[in-house]
Design a protein around this motif. Sequence first.
Motif, PDB file in Angstrom:
ATOM      1  N   ASN A  71       0.257  -0.950  -0.075  1.00  0.00           N
ATOM      2  CA  ASN A  71      -0.036  -0.444   0.210  1.00  0.00           C
ATOM      3  C   ASN A  71       1.124   1.351   0.088  1.00  0.00           C
ATOM      4  O   ASN A  71       0.183   2.432   0.381  1.00  0.00           O
ATOM      5  CB  ASN A  71      -1.284   0.085   1.088  1.00  0.00           C
ATOM      6  N   GLY A  72       2.069   0.790   0.049  1.00  0.00           N
ATOM      7  CA  GLY A  72       3.076   1.938  -0.135  1.00  0.00           C
ATOM      8  C   GLY A  72       2.816   2.471   1.470  1.00  0.00           C
ATOM      9  O   GLY A  72       3.820   3.994   0.747  1.00  0.00           O
ATOM     10  N   VAL A  73       3.289   1.905   2.276  1.00  0.00           N
ATOM     11  CA  VAL A  73       3.954   2.506   3.403  1.00  0.00           C
ATOM     12  C   VAL A  73       4.737   1.554   3.368  1.00  0.00           C
ATOM     13  O   VAL A  73       4.498   0.571   4.123  1.00  0.00           O
ATOM     14  CB  VAL A  73       2.529   2.191   4.086  1.00  0.00           C
ATOM     15  N   ALA A  74       5.905   2.521   4.200  1.00  0.00           N
ATOM     16  CA  ALA A  74       7.345   1.786   4.453  1.00  0.00           C
ATOM     17  C   ALA A  74       7.992   2.596   5.243  1.00  0.00           C
ATOM     18  O   ALA A  74       8.008   4.004   5.479  1.00  0.00           O
ATOM     19  CB  ALA A  74       8.137   1.228   3.776  1.00  0.00           C
ATOM     20  N   THR A  75       8.645   1.960   6.859  1.00  0.00           N
ATOM     21  CA  THR A  75       9.415   3.669   7.336  1.00  0.00           C
ATOM     22  C   THR A  75      10.160   3.879   6.355  1.00  0.00           C
ATOM     23  O   THR A  75      11.106   3.643   5.889  1.00  0.00           O
ATOM     24  CB  THR A  75       9.661   2.298   8.790  1.00  0.00           C
ATOM     25  N   ALA A  76      10.291   5.339   7.076  1.00  0.00           N
ATOM     26  CA  ALA A  76      11.889   5.874   6.569  1.00  0.00           C
ATOM     27  C   ALA A  76      12.815   5.263   7.068  1.00  0.00           C
ATOM     28  O   ALA A  76      13.113   4.486   7.541  1.00  0.00           O
ATOM     29  CB  ALA A  76      11.967   7.538   6.281  1.00  0.00           C
ATOM     30  N   LYS A  77      13.675   5.277   5.461  1.00  0.00           N
ATOM     31  CA  LYS A  77      15.301   4.566   5.594  1.00  0.00           C
ATOM     32  C   LYS A  77      15.943   5.728   6.296  1.00  0.00           C
ATOM     33  O   LYS A  77      17.590   5.267   6.711  1.00  0.00           O
ATOM     34  CB  LYS A  77      16.202   3.941   4.467  1.00  0.00           C
ATOM     35  N   LEU A  78      15.787   7.340   6.168  1.00  0.00           N
ATOM     36  CA  LEU A  78      17.304   8.111   5.963  1.00  0.00           C
ATOM     37  C   LEU A  78      18.288   7.971   6.272  1.00  0.00           C
ATOM     38  O   LEU A  78      19.734   8.488   6.613  1.00  0.00           O
ATOM     39  CB  LEU A  78      16.743   8.440   8.018  1.00  0.00           C
ATOM     40  N   GLY A  79      18.326   7.058   5.196  1.00  0.00           N
ATOM     41  CA  GLY A  79      20.083   6.522   4.718  1.00  0.00           C
ATOM     42  C   GLY A  79      21.063   6.104   5.198  1.00  0.00           C
ATOM     43  O   GLY A  79      21.679   5.673   4.720  1.00  0.00           O
ATOM     44  N   LEU A  80      19.939   5.445   6.456  1.00  0.00           N
ATOM     45  CA  LEU A  80      21.116   4.645   7.069  1.00  0.00           C
ATOM     46  C   LEU A  80      21.325   2.742   6.106  1.00  0.00           C
ATOM     47  O   LEU A  80      22.115   2.604   7.269  1.00  0.00           O
ATOM     48  CB  LEU A  80      19.936   3.730   8.602  1.00  0.00           C
ATOM     49  N   ASP A  81      20.265   2.948   5.262  1.00  0.00           N
ATOM     50  CA  ASP A  81      20.539   1.919   4.261  1.00  0.00           C
ATOM     51  C   ASP A  81      21.971   1.680   3.529  1.00  0.00           C
ATOM     52  O   ASP A  81      22.424   1.269   2.833  1.00  0.00           O
ATOM     53  CB  ASP A  81      19.320   1.669   3.469  1.00  0.00           C
ATOM     54  N   LYS A  82      21.734   3.271   3.487  1.00  0.00           N
ATOM     55  CA  LYS A  82      24.112   3.430   2.777  1.00  0.00           C
ATOM     56  C   LYS A  82      24.235   3.539   3.399  1.00  0.00           C
ATOM     57  O   LYS A  82      26.476   2.752   3.278  1.00  0.00           O
ATOM     58  CB  LYS A  82      23.361   5.201   2.194  1.00  0.00           C
ATOM     59  N   LEU A  83      24.218   2.896   4.837  1.00  0.00           N
ATOM     60  CA  LEU A  83      25.324   3.645   5.783  1.00  0.00           C
ATOM     61  C   LEU A  83      25.590   1.667   6.564  1.00  0.00           C
ATOM     62  O   LEU A  83      26.563   1.539   6.473  1.00  0.00           O
ATOM     63  CB  LEU A  83      24.903   4.008   6.810  1.00  0.00           C
TER      64      LEU A  83
END
Lengths: 336, 408
Positions: free
Chosen positions: B210-222
Amino acid sequence: MTFLLQQTLIYTIPLLIVALAGIFAERSGVINLALEGIMIMGAFVGVLTVYLLQEAGIFTKDSGQLVMLLALGAAALMGAVFSLLLSFAAINLRADQTIGGTALNLLAPALTLFFINILTSQNVLGMFTGDSASWFMIKKTDLGFERGAELGVLGGTFLDKFYLTTYICIVLYVVLSIILYKTKFGLRLRACGENPQAADSLGINVYVMRYAGVTISGALAGIGGFAFALTTANCSANGDVAGFGFLALAVMIFGNWKPLNTALAAFLFGFCKCIAAAYSTIDINGDGVYLLREIGINPNIYRMLPFVITLVVLAFTSKKSRAPKAEGVPYDKSTR
Amino acid sequence: MKQKSPLLQREGAKTVLSSILSILIGLVFGSILVLIVAFSSESISPKGGLEGVSLVFLGLFSTGRDAAGELAFGFNPTSIGNMLFRAIPLLMTGLSVAVANKTGLFNIGAPGQYLMGTWASLTVALSIPTSVVPSWIVWTLALLAGMLAGAIWGAIPGFLKATRNINEVLACIMTNWIAANLVTFLFDISDLKNGAEAGKVGYIKPTAANGVATAKLGLDKLLPQSQVNAGILVAILIAIGIYILMNKTTLGYELKACGSNRHAARYAGINDKRNIVLSMAIAGSMAGAGAALYWLSGNTEFFWSTYQSLPAVGFNGIPVALLAANSPIGVIFTAIFMSLLNICGTQLKNLTAFNEYITDIIIAAIVYLSSFSLIIKMWLSSRGKKKTAEPAPAPAAAGEKTGKENGK
């Protein structure tokens, strides 16, 4: 009707014996929240004993009852030993009994699953060969009745297709209840749960009595665990007894810590559990109509019922209930 | 008049030390078990046992096996990211147990509150179309719905405890199982089941559908290739919020007063019944929030047929809170530690003949030890006294104690 009674008994017996386990611990002054965990250990060791005896090939199907008795003994022993962990923390170290019990409840499934996984590479340990009904169930033909003999409702319930554990547990229940109420030992044990300081001043060793109470409790819960695994799980162990240990605690409180009331409570809860588990195959008056299935209520509602009823019943009876006065309070000799 | 006492004599230091001691004994116990199994089993070599022990301690840094088949260790961003992600629900259920404990209640009902939170948050997140409502609003609503459902589920045992004097442990266990069946029932009749993908029988659609997901805030890049997201930051913020609530507000003071002595609190004009219900409701909302933050991550899939077992993450809130001595700030660290153990267990299962249940055994051992943490603390202070060779004067000890009571 016979089917309904038999199914009810199957669920009642573990509740009955484990509730008595709770009575012994709490009457001596120790809250045994670990009943669930001890049941899990009992179920595991009982099934493991059956598995190993079968694997060794010493026993055949004809000596099934002997195998069962050995397994029951092993389960009782394991329960007693496992409960020593609780006694040691609660009695010697004056630990928080709720947390100690919770720790054992976490430990038991972890330990059993750890070993079951190493033994079988899966999450369940069953019998080495055969199934529990063919090995351990006693049928009327074994007792010398004709295959077509009509035994009536009660005869059909108690003399056909039953497990020996049912009778062992009932006898244990009666004998231990008498010991708790009619012997010197029982009186002393109960005194330690009511007023340990007074008991101590009369020369009773509170520590010994509490150890005795918890150890008996552990052995009974171990037996209950194996009885549960044998009758409802087809003699298999998977580190879970479906909350029966906790239900037994509720049964005990509902029964007001007294054996006779507790037996009635266990039967009531067993009946609820039976409805929840077998609602679709219950034919109350034998006319081929499965009434409860016909109504069309979602099975999850039936499964929820025993727990809802427990809460409601406790809400109405809790004001009258009287727990042993000193339960949960570690005994400290210096407070005498 | 506050007197500085030697480090070991301070209450906080003793608590931390006894927790670390419990952890060490737990880890050693688990290692010994691994070695016993390795040495007594024919299928596992002694070397396998040593590998198992090394993973119990260093599983977080395991990078699998190298070409020669030896265990390799190093920086593993996937493990670290997953550790932070899996710490979210543990942190929240740990807070749940800690808040209740401060009010003198043992919240063993976190699994049920967690399940109700799961149901409410998933239902909201999947039912409100993001084509109409912006997805961050849906996300927030889902989180609040999870908290509300958890709060209601926690308030039930609280209410029964306050008005009918039913032991909250028993009531919580019953509400746990009711929740397990209720959630199965509610999802069973819902249309949120994932029927589209093959092999997904029994699962609820991930909220990303449904297009709902917690923001990553760039942590996934880290920390690439891991599930980490901003949920852990939200959880830490909530923990700080609970710290402020418990230690800096009147409500927190009243809750703690009820925990210390319910009758004295009532005598002082505190509504003890209201506070018991409130404490359990706050505790429940924490567990519910934990569920929401976990399942709203977008790609986690909930197995909805829960009636046969309760989520372990709910029970593991108990060791998290106990190890942190019920301190909301401490819970942040102990939750990450528990999650680390979890990662070690996964590595143990993937790389050796052992299985992940060894970590549950270690956790159980830690809980067992923390049940008599008082004894460990007494032992620590008697040792501390011997070392400094001068017992702390009694008035100072008393002053220290009240200092702690006043909200340290």
